[in-house]
Enzyme design. Structure first.
Site, PDB file in Angstrom:
ATOM      1  N   ASN A  14       0.968 -10.930  -2.291  1.00 45.62           N
ATOM      2  CA  ASN A  14       1.428 -10.247  -1.752  1.00 45.62           C
ATOM      3  C   ASN A  14       0.711 -10.640  -0.153  1.00 45.62           C
ATOM      4  O   ASN A  14      -0.020 -11.234   0.299  1.00 45.62           O
ATOM      5  CB  ASN A  14       0.248  -8.973  -1.855  1.00 45.62           C
ATOM      6  N   GLU A  20       2.911 -12.956  10.370  1.00 42.80           N
ATOM      7  CA  GLU A  20       3.252 -12.872   8.576  1.00 42.80           C
ATOM      8  C   GLU A  20       4.347 -14.563   8.286  1.00 42.80           C
ATOM      9  O   GLU A  20       3.971 -14.688   7.143  1.00 42.80           O
ATOM     10  CB  GLU A  20       3.740 -11.651   8.150  1.00 42.80           C
ATOM     11  N   ARG A  43       5.538   4.482 -14.901  1.00 46.18           N
ATOM     12  CA  ARG A  43       5.264   2.126 -13.870  1.00 46.18           C
ATOM     13  C   ARG A  43       5.501   1.718 -14.915  1.00 46.18           C
ATOM     14  O   ARG A  43       5.998   0.745 -15.022  1.00 46.18           O
ATOM     15  CB  ARG A  43       4.001   2.978 -13.631  1.00 46.18           C
ATOM     16  N   HIS A  53      -0.448  -8.613   3.147  1.00 48.72           N
ATOM     17  CA  HIS A  53      -1.018  -8.159   3.645  1.00 48.72           C
ATOM     18  C   HIS A  53      -1.073  -8.196   5.847  1.00 48.72           C
ATOM     19  O   HIS A  53      -1.710  -8.209   5.937  1.00 48.72           O
ATOM     20  CB  HIS A  53      -2.199  -6.885   2.946  1.00 48.72           C
ATOM     21  N   GLY A  76      12.776  -6.433   4.381  1.00 51.59           N
ATOM     22  CA  GLY A  76      12.715  -7.823   3.649  1.00 51.59           C
ATOM     23  C   GLY A  76      12.303  -9.365   4.676  1.00 51.59           C
ATOM     24  O   GLY A  76      13.130 -10.169   4.496  1.00 51.59           O
ATOM     25  N   ASP A 119      -4.873  -8.415  -7.923  1.00 52.33           N
ATOM     26  CA  ASP A 119      -5.371  -8.489  -9.036  1.00 52.33           C
ATOM     27  C   ASP A 119      -5.280  -6.307  -9.127  1.00 52.33           C
ATOM     28  O   ASP A 119      -4.415  -6.211  -8.121  1.00 52.33           O
ATOM     29  CB  ASP A 119      -6.740  -8.294  -9.059  1.00 52.33           C
ATOM     30  N   GLU A 120      -6.034  -6.037  -9.713  1.00 47.55           N
ATOM     31  CA  GLU A 120      -5.907  -5.035 -10.594  1.00 47.55           C
ATOM     32  C   GLU A 120      -6.365  -3.781  -8.998  1.00 47.55           C
ATOM     33  O   GLU A 120      -5.843  -2.832  -9.324  1.00 47.55           O
ATOM     34  CB  GLU A 120      -6.395  -4.396 -11.801  1.00 47.55           C
TER      35      GLU A 120
HETATM   36  C1  GRF Z   1       4.899  -6.449   6.006  1.00 49.97           C
HETATM   37  O1  GRF Z   1       4.334  -6.076   7.354  1.00 49.97           O
HETATM   38  C2  GRF Z   1       3.896  -6.666   5.400  1.00 49.97           C
HETATM   39  O2  GRF Z   1       2.884  -7.427   5.888  1.00 49.97           O
HETATM   40  C3  GRF Z   1       3.608  -5.886   4.357  1.00 49.97           C
HETATM   41  O3  GRF Z   1       5.062  -5.006   4.596  1.00 49.97           O
HETATM   42  C4  GRF Z   1       5.496  -5.465   5.738  1.00 49.97           C
HETATM   43  C5  GRF Z   1       6.747  -5.816   4.488  1.00 49.97           C
HETATM   44  O4  GRF Z   1       7.766  -6.520   6.083  1.00 49.97           O
HETATM   45  N1  GRF Z   1       2.920  -5.551   3.222  1.00 49.97           N
HETATM   46  P1  GRF Z   1       9.196  -7.205   6.097  1.00 49.97           P
HETATM   47  O5  GRF Z   1       9.783  -6.342   4.797  1.00 49.97           O
HETATM   48  O6  GRF Z   1       8.449  -8.027   5.236  1.00 49.97           O
HETATM   49  O7  GRF Z   1      10.158  -6.781   6.724  1.00 49.97           O
END
Ligand code: GRF
Length: 225
Positions: free
Chosen positions: A131, A198, A89, A133, A36, A165-166
């Site tokens: 999201n 991030e 799901r 990534h 998190g 998206d999907e």
């Molecule tokens: C991050 O690297 C994010 O980009 C990816 O999963 C990781 C999550 O890290 N989708 P955290 O739980 O937010 O520390």
């Protein structure tokens, strides 16, 4: 995380690009599965005023033992585990959708949520799910993106915040931040430095989306100047 004083229940309700632009607080729903740190960075941005006009309405995890849930509880936020194990799901997603709706969530932020969303989930929140990534998409979607980047030998890496998206790690890109890959990097050191980016990128992307000052043309997210 609520910021009293910003609410104005008498304000008109202008909507642009499907996003409510009134004075009320925008409500985030965070979905996570693990430590998190991106969620915490968003919470800190709200607390420090870097992300004004929004609050975290609920934090939901598909793992009851996710560290992110403990952090959320420590911060006094609504934190809920909705376990996925052994469930279809669509059924699991329906419970999450119901919880997000109960909490009047405007924008869903996946922050290390390690589960694919069903089409029904995406349709329930059209252009309302983000999201993050840890690669410069479309390079290295899926798991272990940083390891893939090192193995491939790219010299620039980074992170991407995109609408969901999907398809996996595929939706319209809102924001990317890049860093050089150093000759000394391995997957761990690169991951650590991408993670720093991030934590900046996610709050900035949320602010951009909540501002409504953009339009989407094809795959392009274009800011209104
Ligand atoms: C991050 O690297 C994010 O980009 C990816 O999963 C990781 C999550 O890290 N989708 P955290 O739980 O937010 O520390």
């Amino acid at each position: 995380m609520a910021m009293p004083g910003n609410e104005n229940h008498n304000a008109p309700s202008p909507v642009r690009d499907g996003i409510y632009l009134g004075q009320s607080m925008k409500r985030l729903g965070i979905l996570l599965s693990g430590r998190g740190s991106n969620f915490l960075a968003i919470a800190e941005s709200i607390k420090s005023g870097k992300l004004p006009g929004c609050e975290i309405a609920v934090v939901i995890s598909n793992k009851a033992d996710a560290l992110g849930l403990d952090i959320a509880r420590t911060l006094g936020l609504h934190a809920i585990a909705i376990e996925a194990r052994g469930r279809k799901r669509a059924e699991h997603d329906a419970e999450i959708i119901a919880s997000l709706r109960d909490h009047n969530v405007d924008l869903v932020c996946l922050a290390g949520y390690m589960r694919l969303l069903s089409p029904g989930f995406i349709q329930a929140f059209p252009e309302r799910i983000l999201n993050i990534h840890p690669s410069l998409l479309p390079a290295f979607p899926g798991l272990d993106a940083q390891e893939q980047a090192v193995a491939y030998g790219v010299q620039i890496a980074g992170c991407t915040v995109h609408f969901v998206d999907e398809q996996l790690d595929h939706g319209v890109i809102v924001l990317q931040r890049s860093i050089p890959v150093l000759p000394t990097d391995d997957a761990q050191t690169l991951s650590d430095r991408i993670l720093e980016q991030e934590h900046i990128a996610y709050s900035e992307a949320i602010a951009r989306v909540l501002s409504g000052e953009y339009h989407i043309t094809g795959r392009r997210y274009l800011r209104r100047e």
